[in-house]
Enzyme design. Structure first.
Site, PDB file in Angstrom:
ATOM      1  N   GLU A 212       0.815  -1.214   0.000  1.00 58.68           N
ATOM      2  CA  GLU A 212       0.000   0.000   0.000  1.00 58.68           C
ATOM      3  C   GLU A 212       0.852   1.270   0.000  1.00 58.68           C
ATOM      4  O   GLU A 212       0.372   2.341   0.376  1.00 58.68           O
ATOM      5  CB  GLU A 212      -0.943  -0.007   1.200  1.00 58.68           C
ATOM      6  CG  GLU A 212      -1.977  -1.116   1.155  1.00 58.68           C
ATOM      7  CD  GLU A 212      -3.007  -0.974   2.253  1.00 58.68           C
ATOM      8  OE1 GLU A 212      -3.917  -0.145   2.081  1.00 58.68           O
ATOM      9  OE2 GLU A 212      -2.898  -1.663   3.265  1.00 58.68           O
TER      10      GLU A 212
ATOM     11  N   SER B 156      -6.363  -2.171   1.321  1.00 62.38           N
ATOM     12  CA  SER B 156      -6.733  -1.679  -0.011  1.00 62.38           C
ATOM     13  C   SER B 156      -7.312  -2.779  -0.896  1.00 62.38           C
ATOM     14  O   SER B 156      -7.264  -2.700  -2.120  1.00 62.38           O
ATOM     15  CB  SER B 156      -5.522  -1.033  -0.710  1.00 62.38           C
ATOM     16  OG  SER B 156      -5.162   0.158  -0.067  1.00 62.38           O
TER      17      SER B 156
ATOM     18  N   TYR C 181      -9.795   1.829  -6.795  1.00 65.11           N
ATOM     19  CA  TYR C 181      -8.823   2.762  -7.356  1.00 65.11           C
ATOM     20  C   TYR C 181      -8.847   2.845  -8.880  1.00 65.11           C
ATOM     21  O   TYR C 181      -8.088   3.614  -9.465  1.00 65.11           O
ATOM     22  CB  TYR C 181      -7.410   2.372  -6.894  1.00 65.11           C
ATOM     23  CG  TYR C 181      -7.290   2.349  -5.390  1.00 65.11           C
ATOM     24  CD1 TYR C 181      -7.313   3.525  -4.658  1.00 65.11           C
ATOM     25  CD2 TYR C 181      -7.175   1.146  -4.698  1.00 65.11           C
ATOM     26  CE1 TYR C 181      -7.220   3.508  -3.276  1.00 65.11           C
ATOM     27  CE2 TYR C 181      -7.076   1.122  -3.310  1.00 65.11           C
ATOM     28  CZ  TYR C 181      -7.098   2.303  -2.615  1.00 65.11           C
ATOM     29  OH  TYR C 181      -7.018   2.285  -1.240  1.00 65.11           O
TER      30      TYR C 181
ATOM     31  N   ARG D  46     -12.315   3.478  10.715  1.00 62.78           N
ATOM     32  CA  ARG D  46     -13.455   3.174   9.846  1.00 62.78           C
ATOM     33  C   ARG D  46     -13.827   1.718  10.022  1.00 62.78           C
ATOM     34  O   ARG D  46     -12.976   0.830   9.894  1.00 62.78           O
ATOM     35  CB  ARG D  46     -13.101   3.455   8.381  1.00 62.78           C
ATOM     36  CG  ARG D  46     -14.324   3.585   7.475  1.00 62.78           C
ATOM     37  CD  ARG D  46     -13.940   3.675   6.017  1.00 62.78           C
ATOM     38  NE  ARG D  46     -13.547   2.374   5.493  1.00 62.78           N
ATOM     39  CZ  ARG D  46     -12.431   2.140   4.795  1.00 62.78           C
ATOM     40  NH1 ARG D  46     -11.569   3.119   4.546  1.00 62.78           N
ATOM     41  NH2 ARG D  46     -12.171   0.931   4.353  1.00 62.78           N
TER      42      ARG D  46
ATOM     43  N   ASP E  67     -16.226  -1.276   8.688  1.00 67.73           N
ATOM     44  CA  ASP E  67     -16.955  -1.614   7.466  1.00 67.73           C
ATOM     45  C   ASP E  67     -17.886  -2.806   7.698  1.00 67.73           C
ATOM     46  O   ASP E  67     -17.478  -3.815   8.286  1.00 67.73           O
ATOM     47  CB  ASP E  67     -15.983  -1.958   6.334  1.00 67.73           C
ATOM     48  CG  ASP E  67     -15.035  -0.809   6.011  1.00 67.73           C
ATOM     49  OD1 ASP E  67     -15.295   0.321   6.458  1.00 67.73           O
ATOM     50  OD2 ASP E  67     -14.030  -1.049   5.310  1.00 67.73           O
TER      51      ASP E  67
ATOM     52  N   GLU F  49     -14.569  -5.487   8.189  1.00 67.46           N
ATOM     53  CA  GLU F  49     -13.234  -5.246   8.722  1.00 67.46           C
ATOM     54  C   GLU F  49     -13.185  -3.904   9.427  1.00 67.46           C
ATOM     55  O   GLU F  49     -14.114  -3.093   9.328  1.00 67.46           O
ATOM     56  CB  GLU F  49     -12.182  -5.290   7.616  1.00 67.46           C
ATOM     57  CG  GLU F  49     -12.346  -4.212   6.552  1.00 67.46           C
ATOM     58  CD  GLU F  49     -11.281  -4.298   5.474  1.00 67.46           C
ATOM     59  OE1 GLU F  49     -10.681  -5.376   5.311  1.00 67.46           O
ATOM     60  OE2 GLU F  49     -11.043  -3.280   4.807  1.00 67.46           O
TER      61      GLU F  49
ATOM     62  N   ASN G  95     -10.566  -0.550   9.942  1.00 69.46           N
ATOM     63  CA  ASN G  95      -9.382   0.157   9.450  1.00 69.46           C
ATOM     64  C   ASN G  95      -8.977   1.196  10.484  1.00 69.46           C
ATOM     65  O   ASN G  95      -9.665   2.198  10.666  1.00 69.46           O
ATOM     66  CB  ASN G  95      -9.679   0.850   8.118  1.00 69.46           C
ATOM     67  CG  ASN G  95      -9.993  -0.142   7.018  1.00 69.46           C
ATOM     68  OD1 ASN G  95      -9.115  -0.595   6.310  1.00 69.46           O
ATOM     69  ND2 ASN G  95     -11.275  -0.485   6.878  1.00 69.46           N
TER      70      ASN G  95
ATOM     71  N   GLY H  57      -7.832   5.482   4.612  1.00 75.37           N
ATOM     72  CA  GLY H  57      -7.384   6.441   3.613  1.00 75.37           C
ATOM     73  C   GLY H  57      -7.717   7.864   4.033  1.00 75.37           C
ATOM     74  O   GLY H  57      -8.789   8.121   4.588  1.00 75.37           O
TER      75      GLY H  57
END
Length: 316
Positions: free
Chosen positions: A16, A154, A226, A264, A266, A278, A280, A284
């Site tokens: 990443e 990612s 992305y 974050r 999810d 998951e 984070n 980002g």
């Protein structure tokens, strides 16, 4: 305006690297426009620390630079960064930092450990199996699954497997990023992200939830993240019961993992309720990333969010 020195760390020795560089650049640029003195540090793909002029400074030089700052702002996603590595370095160097401590980063990065924590809280996760290279041949495909590295980000190495022929290549792709692989049942539900911000006074701020709209039968993989413009809906259209269930589960995971700063969480929202995907702990962080956009929906600008995170990390 403030002249507070903030060490913004980007890059990293993992897959990443480029995403982390983008987050670090956005954070440093925005802090500088707000009057902070951003000290830019980068870890290159070989693990070498570099200064703003891209000169190698070695670990001792990096620690010296960190100690010259009032606070560090680690922006490394993935292994050797988000997994608590940088938090541990800052802790040993006695430098306050923005974000979660070592334990939370390590647990959040490990998707299998995260599932165990969720299970202890009564939060649903997708049924799954943990595989290593030695035991992978014993796994038999029987139904659609998602194959993913245990500790990567990612969505790299993540594959939706619809038939037996796709299992081998999916396992190879996941093992390319980690020695442990998670094989999970495919969950059918809406993809909902919840951002939780822990304040210094112990309060928790939950931003409006974000929905990731993906085509039926697809997943939000690396290419979807992305390769174009993801379809985000903020706030996610939710009824009150679902909103409360998601927020309760997100804050529960944040606290159980021991997170700090912003994280974050999810989920898949199914007919039976939220299913954790998951967590984070270093999400980002460009202005267009999910978390800043979620807080922007409350009227909080990217600059204001960064300022709040830095001020809360500074010693009282």
């Amino acid at each position: 305006m403030t002249s507070t020195r903030v060490a913004v760390i980007g890059g990293g020795r993992n897959c990443e690297h480029e995403v982390s560089l983008a987050s670090a650049a956005a954070v440093a640029d925005t802090l500088e426009r707000a009057g902070y003195d951003a000290v830019r540090l980068t870890i290159d793909p070989a693990g070498v620390w570099r200064d703003r002029e891209d000169r190698p400074i070695a670990l001792a030089g990096a620690v010296h630079a960190l100690r010259s700052c009032a606070v560090a702002f680690p922006m490394l996603h993935g292994p050797h960064g988000e997994d608590g590595t940088l938090a541990a370095l800052c802790d040993l160097a006695d430098v306050p930092w923005v974000g979660s401590p070592l334990g939370a980063g390590a647990l959040g990065m490990d998707k299998w450990a995260t599932k165990l924590v969720a299970g202890a809280l009564g939060i649903a996760t997708a049924p799954g199996r943990l595989l290593t290279r030695a035991g992978a041949d014993a796994y038999t495909f029987t139904h659609p699954v998602v194959v993913k590295p245990v500790a990567a980000g990612s969505s790299l190495g993540v594959t939706l497997v619809r038939d037996a022929a796709g299992l081998g290549p999916a396992l190879d792709a996941a093992f390319a990023h980690d020695a442990r692989v998670l094989v999970e049942d495919l969950v059918t539900g809406r993809e909902i992200d919840v951002a939780v911000l822990g304040r210094r006074d112990g309060s928790r701020v939950v931003a409006p939830a974000l929905e990731i709209v993906v085509p039926d039968g697809e997943i939000f993989d690396h290419a979807a993240k992305y390769g174009g413009a993801p379809d985000f809906r903020i706030p996610a259209p939710l009824d009150e019961a679902d909103r409360k269930d998601l927020e309760r589960a997100a804050v529960g995971m944040y606290d159980a993992l021991g997170c700090a700063g912003v994280a974050r969480v999810d989920f898949f929202l199914t007919a039976q309720g939220p299913v954790l995907n998951e967590v984070n702990t270093t999400p980002g962080f460009t202005a267009q990333s999910q978390v800043p956009r979620m807080f922007a929906a409350t009227g909080m600008s990217f600059a204001a969010l960064l300022d709040l995170l830095v001020r809360d990390a500074l010693p009282a």
